[in-house]
Design a protein around this motif. Sequence first.
Motif, PDB file in Angstrom:
ATOM      1  N   HIS A 255       0.836  -1.196   0.000  1.00  0.00           N
ATOM      2  CA  HIS A 255       0.000   0.000   0.000  1.00  0.00           C
ATOM      3  C   HIS A 255       0.880   1.258   0.000  1.00  0.00           C
ATOM      4  CE1 HIS A 255      -3.084   2.864   1.255  1.00  0.00           C
ATOM      5  NE2 HIS A 255      -3.975   1.948   0.916  1.00  0.00           N
ATOM      6  N   CYS A 293     -11.209   5.878  -1.840  1.00  0.00           N
ATOM      7  CA  CYS A 293     -10.081   5.529  -0.970  1.00  0.00           C
ATOM      8  C   CYS A 293      -9.775   6.730  -0.082  1.00  0.00           C
ATOM      9  CB  CYS A 293      -8.865   5.179  -1.826  1.00  0.00           C
ATOM     10  SG  CYS A 293      -7.370   5.008  -0.838  1.00  0.00           S
ATOM     11  N   HIS A 296      -6.727   8.885  -0.861  1.00  0.00           N
ATOM     12  CA  HIS A 296      -6.488   9.415  -2.211  1.00  0.00           C
ATOM     13  C   HIS A 296      -5.979  10.864  -2.248  1.00  0.00           C
ATOM     14  CE1 HIS A 296     -10.728  11.138  -2.657  1.00  0.00           C
ATOM     15  NE2 HIS A 296      -9.998  12.041  -3.254  1.00  0.00           N
ATOM     16  N   CYS A 299      -2.195  10.484  -1.987  1.00  0.00           N
ATOM     17  CA  CYS A 299      -1.540   9.360  -2.662  1.00  0.00           C
ATOM     18  C   CYS A 299      -0.928   9.795  -3.994  1.00  0.00           C
ATOM     19  CB  CYS A 299      -2.559   8.241  -2.904  1.00  0.00           C
ATOM     20  SG  CYS A 299      -1.819   6.813  -3.713  1.00  0.00           S
ATOM     21  N   CYS A 306     -10.036   5.719  -7.693  1.00  0.00           N
ATOM     22  CA  CYS A 306      -9.726   5.876  -6.262  1.00  0.00           C
ATOM     23  C   CYS A 306     -10.634   6.917  -5.596  1.00  0.00           C
ATOM     24  CB  CYS A 306      -8.271   6.272  -6.071  1.00  0.00           C
ATOM     25  SG  CYS A 306      -7.120   5.155  -6.861  1.00  0.00           S
ATOM     26  N   CYS A 331      -6.225  -1.558  -1.923  1.00  0.00           N
ATOM     27  CA  CYS A 331      -5.726  -0.533  -2.865  1.00  0.00           C
ATOM     28  C   CYS A 331      -6.101  -0.950  -4.268  1.00  0.00           C
ATOM     29  CB  CYS A 331      -4.208  -0.405  -2.713  1.00  0.00           C
ATOM     30  SG  CYS A 331      -3.481   0.686  -3.922  1.00  0.00           S
ATOM     31  N   HIS A 332      -6.601   0.012  -5.080  1.00  0.00           N
ATOM     32  CA  HIS A 332      -7.009  -0.304  -6.450  1.00  0.00           C
ATOM     33  C   HIS A 332      -5.837  -0.657  -7.352  1.00  0.00           C
ATOM     34  CE1 HIS A 332     -11.160   0.494  -5.791  1.00  0.00           C
ATOM     35  NE2 HIS A 332     -10.959   1.746  -5.395  1.00  0.00           N
TER      36      HIS A 332
END
Length: 335
Positions: A255, A293, A296, A299, A306, A331-332
């Motif tokens: 991740h 997420c 996001h 990230c 996301c 996580c995508h």
Amino acid sequence: MSRVVLDVKNLSKYFPIKKGKLGTKKEMVRAVDNVSLRIYEGETLGIVGESGCGKTTLGKCLVRLLMPTAGEISLWDEGSGQLKNVLKLSRKESFAARRRLQIVFQDPYSALNPMKNVLTAFDEPMRIHGLGDKAERFEIASRMMLEVNLRPEYLSRYPHEFSGGQLQRICIAKSLAMSPEVIVCDEPVSALDVSIQAQTLNLMRRLQRDFNLTYVFIAHDLSVVQYMSNRVAVMYLGQVVELAPSRALSDGGLHPYTQALLSAVPIPRLGARKDRILLEGDVPSPANPPSGCRFHPRCRYCMEICRREIPKLQLHSDTTPEKTGEHWVACHLYD
Ligand code: SF4
């Protein structure tokens, strides 16, 4: 594999807060949001994350110092040979289950009553749970003091007469006196001097072996958590984003948040350098978490999906339980 001693399913803990000028508007702080974990007998499960990620709230829910908003916490019941939801036990069963789940707090100074001597701190919980008569309880307290390398004569002293390290050892001994099966250790060394942190951690490892204890070890320092734990759960904004064996994390997390945490762990070698991943932006409010997420906005790999879809915690396809143990990630990037 050892048996599951504690099974946490979809656990959530929300705290209501009042907003607006008149304090009439209510919002919920989602301190822990839909967390599922299995804790195996005799292992140490580390829980790591930044301040405010919900790790302490999760620990307090496990020992029921806080009542969860939703979800289940099931504890292994030797009598029936199955897991039982501790949130649905009868009053009597629930009382017995409390003894089996103990907690060691971060600050040993506030964990003990300054007005009462150490013997009283040992004696009260044992008396409430009906463990032995007065002489037996004194004998247990003396034995536990020796287990943490303190003299039984110190039982007559008051908390202000000890150093922080000694007090934390007393707190550990106090929880051991209850013959627990699971101990939640909430940042047990972060309030101690660096010089005695390692000593305390090694003592805890020895006690775990000698008493066949299961630890849930909560800390913000990933190197300490990796040293102590068999498996590590990484939390971000109330959710588990990665769950993996410690050795799998030392090879690099999957991740992006774990990778950033790992990049901040110093290498204990002269001249050794590694590229630090700097996270931008503040941690969002758990009262109003980002869509999709939760990581996001910070990230560096953020994609369109996301922002929309919450990634599920799923078994990573490149890991095999036989080789490295189960490696879960939300996580995508790994869908
Ligand atoms: Fe980053 Fe997207 Fe993975 Fe979240 S799901 S950590 S935003 S790549």
